[in-house]
Design an enzyme around this catalytic site. Structure first.
Site, PDB file in Angstrom:
ATOM      1  NE  ARG A   1      -6.220   2.548  -5.401  1.00  0.00           N
ATOM      2  CZ  ARG A   1      -5.718   1.440  -5.908  1.00  0.00           C
ATOM      3  NH1 ARG A   1      -6.102   0.266  -5.454  1.00  0.00           N
ATOM      4  NH2 ARG A   1      -4.824   1.496  -6.871  1.00  0.00           N
TER       5      ARG A   1
ATOM      6  CG  HIS B   1      -1.922  -1.144   1.097  1.00  0.00           C
ATOM      7  ND1 HIS B   1      -2.900  -1.175   0.143  1.00  0.00           N
ATOM      8  CD2 HIS B   1      -2.024  -2.284   1.795  1.00  0.00           C
ATOM      9  CE1 HIS B   1      -3.590  -2.290   0.279  1.00  0.00           C
ATOM     10  NE2 HIS B   1      -3.074  -2.988   1.274  1.00  0.00           N
TER      11      HIS B   1
ATOM     12  CB  CYS C   1      -6.837  -0.824 -13.075  1.00  0.00           C
ATOM     13  SG  CYS C   1      -7.870  -2.021 -12.256  1.00  0.00           S
TER      14      CYS C   1
ATOM     15  CD  GLU D   1     -10.706  -7.397  -7.610  1.00  0.00           C
ATOM     16  OE1 GLU D   1      -9.647  -6.831  -7.335  1.00  0.00           O
ATOM     17  OE2 GLU D   1     -11.811  -6.990  -7.214  1.00  0.00           O
TER      18      GLU D   1
ATOM     19  CG  ASN E   1      -1.689  -4.807  -8.353  1.00  0.00           C
ATOM     20  OD1 ASN E   1      -1.150  -4.832  -9.450  1.00  0.00           O
ATOM     21  ND2 ASN E   1      -1.629  -3.779  -7.546  1.00  0.00           N
ATOM     22  CG  ASP E   2      -6.416  -8.316  -5.534  1.00  0.00           C
ATOM     23  OD1 ASP E   2      -5.408  -8.560  -4.832  1.00  0.00           O
ATOM     24  OD2 ASP E   2      -7.339  -7.580  -5.156  1.00  0.00           O
TER      25      ASP E   2
ATOM     26  NE  ARG F   1      -1.908  -7.051  -3.442  1.00  0.00           N
ATOM     27  CZ  ARG F   1      -2.576  -5.979  -3.746  1.00  0.00           C
ATOM     28  NH1 ARG F   1      -2.245  -5.267  -4.768  1.00  0.00           N
ATOM     29  NH2 ARG F   1      -3.611  -5.603  -3.045  1.00  0.00           N
TER      30      ARG F   1
END
Lengths: 85, 540
Positions: B292, B186, B498, B427, B450-451, B461
């Site tokens: 978000r 994050h 994304c 995702e 990412n996911d 990750r």
């Protein structure tokens, strides 16, 4: 005991910084100073209790002052309200 | 003597600045006390030290910035002077709570009291309460906490939690130098969104470097502590070169994102928060994807009201100046949560009660957010997107709720945007594999790489021990992406990408050849990716 009302004109209401000015001023007097708004009331010498009132523009505050210096207190507080709120 | 550490540069350029060491979040003692009197003495000493600090800070700020900025520290002193506040802490201690618990519980109660006023300004003052309590706790622990950072600095830390990152004054963060961390953590994601120079995986940082001058270079992935005059000169020269490259990119502002053979792509900015939007606009995005929405919740100390959310979304849409803004609904789970959610700890939060699962479980929470988005939709170009959908049934349930909310608004004669586009995140491998069934029910897909990578490869990750096993270009992930695009296009639905891969320039051509319609990248990557796309010729 002295009692008076004040209607808030500042669009921002009673915010932290000006509330600080008011609390500082109130602490300079010996009298007990209570502020109420729509059933909620707070001690003008305690910042959290003033902040928790969440007083906004157009709302009416009832101020009660009781003590030996109540006259001076009223004058000073009314002026402070008029100048800042 | 200067010292050089090598890590991995994540984003940003080069910065020469003092280091500010940030302690890891410490878990405070929870056990009860026996000696009430000595705890009360400690409390009195701590409060008087805090008042002294505040008074110094007041004087200093008054001289530097004037009464307006300084007065908040006077208010903080008054808060510490407030007998109600003091009595509350004292009462907890008299009930044998230790001083840390007593302070935190008091902070919680007072914050709640302000949050209960219907005045958004007072609600925001919860931050002041947190601030004075942090000051007390840091005095007790003998640590300087984040908020005390006075001059713009490079943050030096082992690792940072998302809540730690948001406690910094953003304008004072010049860089992040982290011992741990990963490109997808994050902290890194936030750093990228704000173009903050960041280097991670620096071995063995030392807290005694606090206050020392350093050169942090994200291009070389190095941190130089106590640099020599020659090293500083070299760094200044490097900075000059970097600036010149930037000027070349500036010239691309206002140009179209099209390949040489005329294929046009939507190039959107990833946006975390309302505050990012002006900075992002400066990079000339064609729209905003992935707002978000959880950040509003993470920063709050109680559930935000519909009005609060509505105002945030409305302001976002107005600031976006008519460009599309994709609102992704609440994506919160046990690993990314605010205390008031009271989410139970989970063995496996990544596979747990999160995102749409949480929203379908706590429907009132979800409906409040949907109402706010729909109402705000009338003020700009809003799209709505649901995270973590893994089945047709889930999607159907979600759409049913959306329709119920629309119906409610109609009945109540509240204005809202009826026909806003609805999309879902792809995702998980499950969603990608059934994308053919999902496509007819939505207007668009956004593939969260990412996911998707984490769930496809079963690879955490956040865990840096796993870095050697991480293949960010894993063929399985690319195949799932290609398949999703094909399935969406069968129904004339558009697909965006994304996540980290969208900004990965070595994959831009691959994605364009798959037929991807939109790329959602961090704002600093918009112009470089536009430059890349303009250089491509897909006919060859």
């Amino acid at each position: 005991m002295i009692q008076f009302t004040y209607k808030i004109k500042d669009p921002a209401g009673i915010h932290a910084r000006p509330a600080g000015i008011l609390v500082k001023l109130a602490n300079g007097f010996k009298s007990t100073i209570t502020v109420s708004k729509a059933g909620k009331s707070g001690d003008l010498k305690r910042i959290f209790s003033i902040m928790a009132l969440g007083a906004k523009q157009g709302e009416q505050l009832d101020i009660h002052i009781e003590g030996e210096d109540e006259n001076q207190a009223k004058e000073a507080i009314l002026k402070c309200l008029q100048d800042n709120f | 003597m200067s010292k050089i550490l090598t890590g991995i540069g994540i984003c940003g350029d080069l910065v020469i600045a003092p280091l500010f060491y940030c302690e890891q979040e410490i878990s405070l003692p929870t056990e009860n006390i026996t000696d009430i009197n000595s705890e009360l003495t400690r409390l009195n000493q701590t409060i008087s030290l805090a008042k002294q600090e505040l008074s110094d800070l007041y004087e200093k700020t008054l001289k530097q910035y004037g009464q307006e900025k300084a007065s908040i520290f006077e208010v903080h002193q008054m808060m510490l002077d407030d007998p109600d506040f003091y009595e509350s802490i004292k009462n907890f201690i008299e009930n044998k709570e230790n001083i840390f618990q007593a302070i935190q519980k008091t902070a919680h109660n007072f914050a709640k009291m302000l949050a209960d006023t219907d005045d958004p300004y007072m609600q925001a003052r919860v931050a002041d309460i947190k601030d004075i309590c942090k000051r007390l706790i840091s005095i007790l622990l003998g640590t300087k906490s984040n908020y005390m950072m006075e001059q713009p600095s490079i943050i030096l830390a082992k690792d940072l939690t998302p809540s730690q990152v948001v406690t910094f004054d953003e304008s004072k963060i010049l860089g992040f130098a982290l011992q741990e961390g990963s490109a997808n953590s994050h902290a890194s994601i936030l750093a990228k969104a704000n173009s903050i120079t960041t280097v991670i995986n620096l071995k063995e940082i030392d807290k005694n470097w606090n206050g020392k001058t350093a050169i942090l270079n994200a291009h070389t992935g190095t941190l130089i502590i106590d640099p020599s005059p020659e090293q500083i000169n070299q760094a200044k020269k490097d900075l000059e070169i970097i600036k010149n490259q930037k000027i070349a990119l500036e010239k691309l502002k206002g140009t179209k994102t099209s390949t040489k053979d005329g294929k046009t792509i939507k190039l959107y900015a990833n946006k975390n928060d309302i505050e990012d939007i002006d900075k992002a606009l400066n990079q000339d995005p064609e729209g905003f994807s992935l707002f978000r929405t959880e950040f509003t919740y993470l920063k709050a100390s109680a559930y935000p009201t519909e009005e609060t959310l509505f105002n945030v979304y409305k302001e976002t849409l107005i600031k976006a100046k008519g460009k599309e803004v994709v609102f992704r609904t609440l994506d919160i789970g046990a690993d990314k949560t605010a205390p008031y959610f009271n989410l139970p700890k989970e063995e496996n939060p990544a596979l747990g009660l999160r995102a749409i699962r949480l929203c379908l479980t706590r429907q009132e929470l979800f409906k409040t957010q949907l109402r706010a988005i729909l109402r705000a939709g009338a003020f700009g170009n809003a799209l709505i997107m649901f995270p973590m959908i893994i089945s047709v049934k889930e999607l159907d349930n979600t759409l049913t709720i959306l329709n119920e909310v629309k119906q409610e608004l109609k009945t109540q004669a509240i204005s809202f945007k009826e026909d806003l586009q609805v999309g879902i995140m792809i995702e998980t491998p499950a969603a990608a594999l059934i994308s053919e069934d999902l496509a007819p029910k939505v207007d668009f897909f956004s593939i969260g790489t990412n996911d998707l990578t984490q769930y496809t490869c079963a690879l955490d990750r956040q865990n840096r021990e796993l870095l050697p096993f991480l293949d960010t270009h894993h063929k399985a992930v690319l195949k799932l992406i290609e398949m999703t695009v094909q399935n969406a296009h069968k129904y004339n639905k558009w697909v965006g990408i994304c996540g980290e891969l969208a900004s990965d320039m070595t994959l831009t051509e691959t994605f364009l050849r798959f037929g991807v319609d939109e790329l959602s990248v961090t704002p600093p990557n918009i112009l470089p990716i536009r430059q890349k796309i303009q250089s491509l010729d897909l006919s060859k």
